[in-house]
Motif scaffolding. Sequence first.
Motif, mmCIF file in Angstrom:
data_model
loop_
_atom_site.group_PDB
_atom_site.id
_atom_site.type_symbol
_atom_site.label_atom_id
_atom_site.label_comp_id
_atom_site.label_asym_id
_atom_site.label_seq_id
_atom_site.Cartn_x
_atom_site.Cartn_y
_atom_site.Cartn_z
ATOM 1 N N UNK A 280 0.818 -1.219 0.000
ATOM 2 C CA UNK A 280 0.000 0.000 0.000
ATOM 3 C C UNK A 280 0.851 1.268 0.000
ATOM 4 N N UNK A 281 2.100 1.163 0.438
ATOM 5 C CA UNK A 281 2.987 2.327 0.443
ATOM 6 C C UNK A 281 3.463 2.684 -0.969
ATOM 7 N N UNK A 282 3.276 1.759 -1.921
ATOM 8 C CA UNK A 282 3.768 1.975 -3.278
ATOM 9 C C UNK A 282 2.693 2.417 -4.263
ATOM 10 N N UNK B 38 -7.972 10.966 -6.671
ATOM 11 C CA UNK B 38 -9.391 11.262 -6.834
ATOM 12 C C UNK B 38 -10.257 10.407 -5.890
ATOM 13 N N UNK B 39 -9.858 10.331 -4.620
ATOM 14 C CA UNK B 39 -10.538 9.467 -3.653
ATOM 15 C C UNK B 39 -11.540 10.255 -2.808
ATOM 16 N N UNK B 40 -12.738 9.694 -2.639
ATOM 17 C CA UNK B 40 -13.693 10.291 -1.702
ATOM 18 C C UNK B 40 -13.674 9.551 -0.371
ATOM 19 N N UNK B 41 -13.174 8.303 -0.371
ATOM 20 C CA UNK B 41 -13.093 7.495 0.847
ATOM 21 C C UNK B 41 -11.880 6.584 0.783
ATOM 22 N N UNK C 156 8.435 4.181 10.445
ATOM 23 C CA UNK C 156 9.091 5.236 9.670
ATOM 24 C C UNK C 156 8.335 5.579 8.385
ATOM 25 N N UNK C 157 7.439 4.688 7.946
ATOM 26 C CA UNK C 157 6.721 4.899 6.687
ATOM 27 C C UNK C 157 5.282 5.381 6.890
ATOM 28 N N UNK D 237 0.179 10.860 1.824
ATOM 29 C CA UNK D 237 -0.202 10.487 0.450
ATOM 30 C C UNK D 237 -1.727 10.324 0.346
ATOM 31 N N UNK D 238 -2.322 9.720 1.377
ATOM 32 C CA UNK D 238 -3.779 9.546 1.393
ATOM 33 C C UNK D 238 -4.469 10.911 1.426
#
Length: 242
Positions: A118-120, A125-128, A141-142, A149-150
Motif C-alpha cells: 500500500x505504500x507503493x 481522486x478518492x472520496x473514501x 518510519x513509513x 499520500x492519502x
Amino acid sequence: MKNKDTLFAAPVAQMGNFSFDENVAEVFPDMIKRSVPGYSNIISAIGMITARFAKENTRLYDLGCSLGAATLEMRRNVSLAGCEIIAVDNSSAMVERCQLHLDAYKGEVPVKVQCADICDIKIENASLVVLNFTLQFVPKAERHALIKKIYQGLVPGGVLVLSEKFHFDNDVTHNVLFELHHDFKRANGYSELEISQKRSALEDVMVPDTVEQNKQRLQQAGFEHVELWFQCFNFGSMVAIK
C-alpha cells in the motif's frame, strides 16, 4: 462451516513472525471475529460512512483489504455513477480469496483487487479511504508518508477511516485494557497457550501507536477534522475529514 482458527493451539517449537499467509487466510474470518472486539460494528459503520461520503466519479480505497469485508460493505453502500473501488493487500493468499468473495456477490460498482504494497500505490481522486487495522503493520518510519499520500489523494470533503489497536502511555490504563482484551479472547474460546503464542508472533510485526499519536499524524498530514468515533478496550476507529 467456516474454518476455525487453531493456528496457535499446539505448542510451536520455533516461533516465527506472524504472516498473512495461506494458513491465516484460511481461518481469517474466525480469527478476526474472536480476536478484535467491535470488528462487526466497525465494518457496518464503514458501510454507513461510505453511503454518506462517497461522491460521483471518484475512487474508494480499501488499503489492507484482507478477505474484502470492508470492500464488500463499501460496494453495498455505493449507488453513485462513476465510482470505482480499489482493494489492495500485499498477501497473495488474501487477494485471491478476496476476489472469490467479491465474485460471489453481485454488485454494480467495479472493484479492482491488487496485490501490492500500500505504500507503493497511487491514491488519486478518492472520496473514501479505509485503513482497517492495517497501519499498525506498516513500519513506523513509513506511516507519516502513507497518511500524507492519502490526504493528498482525497478530494475536498473526502474521508479516511483509520481503525487500529491502540497502545496507552498510562501503564494502569494500558494494562487494564490489555487484560480485558485477553478476557475477550478467552471468552471466545482461545486458550492461554494460543493467546501467548500469537502475542509472541505479532510482537515484532504489529506495533501500535497511542490514540494521540494517530491524531497528531493525521493532523500533521493536513486533516483538520479528526475524531475517535469507536473504541472497545484497546481497539478503535477514527475518522479524518479533509
